[in-house]
Design a protein around this motif. Structure first.
Motif, PDB file in Angstrom:
ATOM      1  N   ALA A   1      91.852  34.855   3.077  1.00  0.00           N
ATOM      2  CA  ALA A   1      92.709  33.787   2.851  1.00  0.00           C
ATOM      3  C   ALA A   1      94.078  34.082   2.816  1.00  0.00           C
ATOM      4  O   ALA A   1      95.097  33.617   3.246  1.00  0.00           O
ATOM      5  N   GLN A   2      94.264  35.409   1.989  1.00  0.00           N
ATOM      6  CA  GLN A   2      95.856  35.885   1.947  1.00  0.00           C
ATOM      7  C   GLN A   2      96.421  36.079   3.377  1.00  0.00           C
ATOM      8  O   GLN A   2      97.400  35.938   3.612  1.00  0.00           O
TER       9      GLN A   2
ATOM     10  N   VAL B   1      97.119  32.971   4.981  1.00  0.00           N
ATOM     11  CA  VAL B   1      98.601  32.433   4.249  1.00  0.00           C
ATOM     12  C   VAL B   1      99.836  33.056   4.942  1.00  0.00           C
ATOM     13  O   VAL B   1     100.794  32.204   5.455  1.00  0.00           O
TER      14      VAL B   1
ATOM     15  N   GLU C   1     100.265  24.059   4.523  1.00  0.00           N
ATOM     16  CA  GLU C   1     100.037  23.181   3.286  1.00  0.00           C
ATOM     17  C   GLU C   1      98.433  22.530   3.385  1.00  0.00           C
ATOM     18  O   GLU C   1      97.787  22.473   2.477  1.00  0.00           O
TER      19      GLU C   1
ATOM     20  N   ARG D   1      95.825  23.915   4.968  1.00  0.00           N
ATOM     21  CA  ARG D   1      94.767  24.780   5.034  1.00  0.00           C
ATOM     22  C   ARG D   1      94.698  25.300   3.583  1.00  0.00           C
ATOM     23  O   ARG D   1      93.690  25.774   3.147  1.00  0.00           O
ATOM     24  N   THR D   2      95.717  25.456   2.798  1.00  0.00           N
ATOM     25  CA  THR D   2      95.632  25.952   1.365  1.00  0.00           C
ATOM     26  C   THR D   2      95.122  25.039   0.391  1.00  0.00           C
ATOM     27  O   THR D   2      94.363  25.385  -0.445  1.00  0.00           O
TER      28      THR D   2
ATOM     29  N   TYR E   1      91.666  25.703  -1.412  1.00  0.00           N
ATOM     30  CA  TYR E   1      91.676  25.096  -2.918  1.00  0.00           C
ATOM     31  C   TYR E   1      90.563  24.342  -3.289  1.00  0.00           C
ATOM     32  O   TYR E   1      89.718  24.424  -4.199  1.00  0.00           O
TER      33      TYR E   1
ATOM     34  N   ALA F   1      93.829  30.849  -5.664  1.00  0.00           N
ATOM     35  CA  ALA F   1      93.775  29.441  -4.739  1.00  0.00           C
ATOM     36  C   ALA F   1      95.047  28.614  -5.246  1.00  0.00           C
ATOM     37  O   ALA F   1      95.506  28.154  -4.417  1.00  0.00           O
TER      38      ALA F   1
ATOM     39  N   HIS G   1      98.140  30.360  -3.504  1.00  0.00           N
ATOM     40  CA  HIS G   1      98.164  30.048  -2.275  1.00  0.00           C
ATOM     41  C   HIS G   1      98.957  28.618  -2.078  1.00  0.00           C
ATOM     42  O   HIS G   1      99.669  28.315  -1.258  1.00  0.00           O
ATOM     43  N   ARG G   2      98.590  27.691  -2.856  1.00  0.00           N
ATOM     44  CA  ARG G   2      99.011  26.322  -2.761  1.00  0.00           C
ATOM     45  C   ARG G   2     100.678  26.164  -3.065  1.00  0.00           C
ATOM     46  O   ARG G   2     101.414  25.565  -2.589  1.00  0.00           O
TER      47      ARG G   2
ATOM     48  N   ALA H   1     102.589  27.709  -0.316  1.00  0.00           N
ATOM     49  CA  ALA H   1     102.802  26.736   0.781  1.00  0.00           C
ATOM     50  C   ALA H   1     103.795  25.847   0.293  1.00  0.00           C
ATOM     51  O   ALA H   1     104.766  25.441   1.277  1.00  0.00           O
TER      52      ALA H   1
END
Length: 901
Positions: A547-548, A551, A564, A566-567, A571, A586, A589-590, A593
């Protein structure tokens, strides 16, 4: 006084239908139908309010089982006193109809009746008659029940009424309702818990929130509402649910106890403890429904609160007996079935628990991020002789519950009992990763990796260790080495854990070195390899690392809209698991974004939640990055004290393993300097941040950080570096940064305008606003007032879209722009409206309109109305307001109204 009502959220269609019925000629009656707790009463009250706003007199009544025993009992408060009873109901109906309809001299009244399913037959006849004659418009709220006849059905079957079937709120609407009532954002797990128990029923939400506030379990933490401890139904909510369950026969209650113990459950298993007739009866009454699973014949309670309440009312001895019986019968195939079977064995400590079942269940639970349960299962499995599999699950569970030192020690010890190179390699990988990212002990991690490499000889085992080394190389600030090591592993066509782990390290290295296309394809291959692993053989760290990497790839490649989306998807997927340390990641990451998109206030909503979680548990070493990003967002919105506190704290607590994120920490210092008004220092620190990224071999990060330097007017120091990077990196964002630097050096207003549009297309709003502000200053220097004002107007529009008030641009010396009222007047004039028409539209005087237009002409450098259309069209459309986009923008309700839905 009537209590304050909750705001209506997610009911736009229903309100529109009610309005259409009231506005029809003649007006139509309305039947609001739905199950218990969905807000029928709230809609009924809203309908009466809408009727009053239309000048219609309104009256209200409520039916009940007690009132149903008396003819016209529910409507009695609306009827005149009748002195003598008569066996003939006709005169009674006539008197009642006249009383309800009135003298018919004014608008027809609107009568609202709540819980109309309890109306007696005479009342139903009366309402049908007054609706048929048009003397009264009815609004009836009816609770739908599978085993009851709807008394209002004749109304809508005869087309005398519009029937509205009201369903529970969807998840997003339920979350918005909670935020509106609490007047603030709510953290993710609180929303998830409230949704799990309420499933969108406003009545249940009301009771849960009221109890949470009263008990103090629901409170503010870091500007977010957060629920501490378990979310359990209050005594009042328990009574509401028991009333909805109704009188259950002993066998029906036993069936509900089975479902409360373990659901979904097969009909045959439930029937073994009760009977098929009991299950069928519960299904007919809508209390039990078919489960939405891949296995046929499974059932569950119709609502989570049903089993929650039954479980709390059932004696523990009864539940224990049911668990023992289910443990013997439980099948094991899917991860869910394994976990359920293991949990049933665990709960009752069977005399001879199956060690293999417990170990497998522990691994499956860890793979589903159910780490507290995984630990309990693993400990029971180890005690029963479960071997390396149970040890692996215990190590994973300890790691992701924040017990990093214990996890590393357990992994080291478990190598001694592992009977295969694959298990030894996996345990060694966990130990190394925990030491490096969880504890910041880089030297110890390197020593543990060397020791493992010296003892593990199988190709698959060595591939896992090589992939682990690639991860360490990336986190340690050497992305080129990460790509080299990871690519070598992938080229060897490894099996098992090595492939997705190597893909994560390789993709992250490719992302920061500007090879976006390859990075994303590697991420996709990594996800596919991870999902292909046998259940229980994955490693949670790999999921986090992939995931990182994704991103990073999307951000640095300029794919902000996809970032945006995908995050948000990652989530939502995360919330399927129980609460765990990955919740904070999670949210991080949001927030990342939103920050990349140039919306720092939105970013703060997510980053503050992430920061709160990571301060409690940081198993993967994300706290320094989260602190830096949160400080950056605070600096961008001008929250000086919060930004300074975080920057100073981050500097004091940064670990040696946070090397790869050091450029972001220095960028936070730049935005702190900007918030303090030290513009020159801000530009210098942004350039330093880009220099750190360059020294670490992260050219894509370097290029993105140069955009911040451009925001502070450093085009001349940036241009050569940006153009060189644009020529070799696969990123539309880097290309736009180079164009911005080149246009800034040339001080070309037209080029800067084009760059602003390009940055806006990419989705980086703050940079687009900065380029537009710079264009305004350039136009002004050239004496082009018209173009300058339009560029400034665009900069201000984009700044508002960022959620900010003041434009953050390279030059503070900007020409005056149009005020919102001036732009409003100008737009109306450009559409051809006369000054009088504009004055009527805006409810101002003609003289005021003339004054606004004079200011507009002067600012735009035009002579009159004929030039307005072309002048205004150049500035581009304004962004919609928060209200227009459907976001809550005010204090819709007070907590004093929690008792009224």
């Amino acid at each position: 006084m009537e209590p304050i009502l909750w705001p209506l959220v997610g009911r736009d269609e229903e309100c529109a239908a009610i309005a259409a019925a009231l506005d029809a000629d003649p007006a139509r009656s309305v039947v609001i139908a739905g199950p218990a707790g969905v807000g029928r009463t709230r809609l009924l009250r809203e309908a009466l309010t809408m009727a009053r706003h239309r000048g219609r007199p309104t009256r209200a009544a409520a039916a009940s089982p007690a009132a149903a025993a008396v003819p016209l009992g529910a409507l009695a408060p609306l009827l005149p006193t009748i002195e003598a009873a008569t066996p003939d109901p006709l005169p009674l109906l006539q008197l009642a109809a006249q009383a309800i309809a009135g003298d018919r001299t004014g608008p027809a009244p609107v009568l609202g009746v709540d819980d109309a399913q309890f109306l007696d037959p005479l009342s139903v006849t009366l309402l049908h008659q007054v609706a048929a004659t048009g003397g009264v418009t009815l609004v009836l709220a009816v609770r739908t029940q599978p085993h009851r006849v709807d008394p209002s059905s004749q109304l809508w079957k005869d087309e005398l009424a519009t029937r509205l079937d009201v369903a529970p709120l969807g998840r997003d609407d339920a979350n918005r309702l909670v935020a509106a009532v609490l007047e603030g954002d709510v953290d993710s797990r609180t929303c998830q818990r409230l949704w799990r128990l309420s499933e969108g029923h406003p009545q249940y939400l009301r009771e849960l929130l009221e109890d949470g506030l009263r008990s103090g379990r629901l409170h503010r933490h870091r500007a977010l509402w957060r629920w501490e401890g378990a979310v359990v139904p209050s005594p009042r909510l328990v009574e509401i649910v028991l009333a909805q369950l109704g009188d259950l026969e002993p066998e029906e209650w036993r069936a509900m106890e089975v479902l409360a113990t373990a659901e979904p459950t097969s009909v045959h298993e439930v029937a073994e403890f009760s009977s098929f007739e009991a299950v069928a009866s519960l299904q007919r009454r809508g209390l039990v429904v078919d489960a939405d699973t891949d296995r046929d014949g499974e059932v569950r309670a119709a609502h989570p609160l049903f089993t929650e309440v039954v479980r709390r009312r059932a004696p523990e001895a009864v539940l224990r007996t049911i668990r023992q019986g289910l443990a013997v019968r439980a099948a094991a195939g899917s991860p869910e079935e394994w976990v359920r079977r293991g949990a049933l064995m665990l709960d009752d400590a069977l005399p001879s628990p199956d060690a293999a079942v417990l170990a497998t269940a522990a691994l499956r639970a860890a793979g589903r991020q159910e780490f507290p349960l995984a630990e309990r299962l693993a400990r029971a499995g180890i005690a029963a002789g479960g071997g390396a599999q149970a040890h692996l699950a215990l190590v994973e569970a300890a790691w992701w519950q924040g017990q990093t030192a214990r996890s590393a020690e357990l992994a080291h010890q478990a190598v001694l009992v592992a009977d295969s190179d694959e298990d030894r390699a996996r345990l060694a990988s966990i130990e190394v990763l925990v030491l490096f990212s969880g504890q910041g002990r880089a030297d110890d991690a390197a020593a543990a990796l060397r020791a493992a490499t010296a003892t593990i000889t199988s190709p698959d085992g060595r591939a896992v260790l090589a992939a682990t080394e690639a991860v360490l190389a990336f986190l340690g600030g050497d992305p080129a080495e990460a790509v080299r090591l990871g690519s070598s592993v992938l080229a060897s066509a490894p099996t098992g854990l090595a492939e997705p782990l190597a893909a994560a390290a390789t993709a992250a290295g490719l992302a920061v070195t500007g090879r976006t296309g390859r990075a994303l394809s590697t991420v996709r291959a990594g996800w596919a390899a991870l999902e292909a692993l046998p259940a229980g053989r994955e490693l949670t760290f790999v999921r986090v690392a992939l995931a990182q990497a994704e991103v990073l790839s999307l951000h640095l490649g300029g794919r902000v809209e996809e970032l945006e989306r995908r995050t948000a998807e990652l989530y939502r997927r995360n919330l399927v698991s129980p609460e765990w340390a990955g919740d904070a990641i999670a949210c991080l990451h949001r927030g990342w974004a939103a920050l990349a998109a140039g919306r720092p206030r939105v970013a703060l909503r997510w980053l503050q939640e992430a920061l709160s979680g990571l301060e409690e548990q940081d198993p993967a070493g994300f706290l320094p990055l989260c602190t830096a990003l949160t400080a950056t967002a605070h600096g961008q919105v001008g929250d000086l004290e919060a930004a300074r506190s975080l920057v100073e704290g981050e500097t004091a607590t940064a670990t040696a393993t946070a090397t790869v994120f050091q450029p972001f920490a220095r960028l936070a210092e730049a935005w702190l300097a900007a918030a303090e008004g030290r513009r020159s220092d801000a530009g210098a620190r942004a350039l330093d941040a880009a220099g750190i990224a360059a020294d670490q071999g992260q050219p894509a990060v370097e290029a993105v950080l140069l955009a911040s330097a451009l925001q502070f007017g450093r085009a001349r120091e940036v241009v050569e570096r940006a153009e060189r990077l644009a020529g070799r990196l696969d990123s539309s964002l880097v290309e736009a940064v180079a164009q911005w630097a080149r246009a800034g050096v040339r001080s070309s207003g037209d080029e800067l305008d084009r760059v602003s549009h390009r940055l806006h297309e990419i989705g980086v709003l703050m940079s687009a606003a900065g380029a537009a502000a710079e264009a305004a200053a350039a136009h002004e220097r050239m004496g082009n007032r018209h173009a300058a004002v339009l560029s400034r107007s665009r900069a201000e529009t984009l700044t508002r879209a960022c959620g900010l008030v003041h434009v953050i641009g390279p030059d503070d010396r900007l020409p005056p722009g149009l005020t919102s009222r001036e732009e409003q007047v100008a737009q109306l004039a450009a559409r051809g409206l006369s000054n009088q028409d504009i004055a009527d539209e805006l409810v101002v005087s003609v003289r005021t309109v003339e004054a606004h237009l004079a200011h507009v002409y002067a600012k735009l450098g035009i002579t009159g109305r004929t030039d307005l259309g072309g002048a205004l069209s150049s500035s581009g459309p304004r962004h919609r307001s928060a209200r227009a986009q459907g976001r809550p923008d005010g204090r819709s309700a007070r907590r004093a109204g929690l008792h009224s839905v």
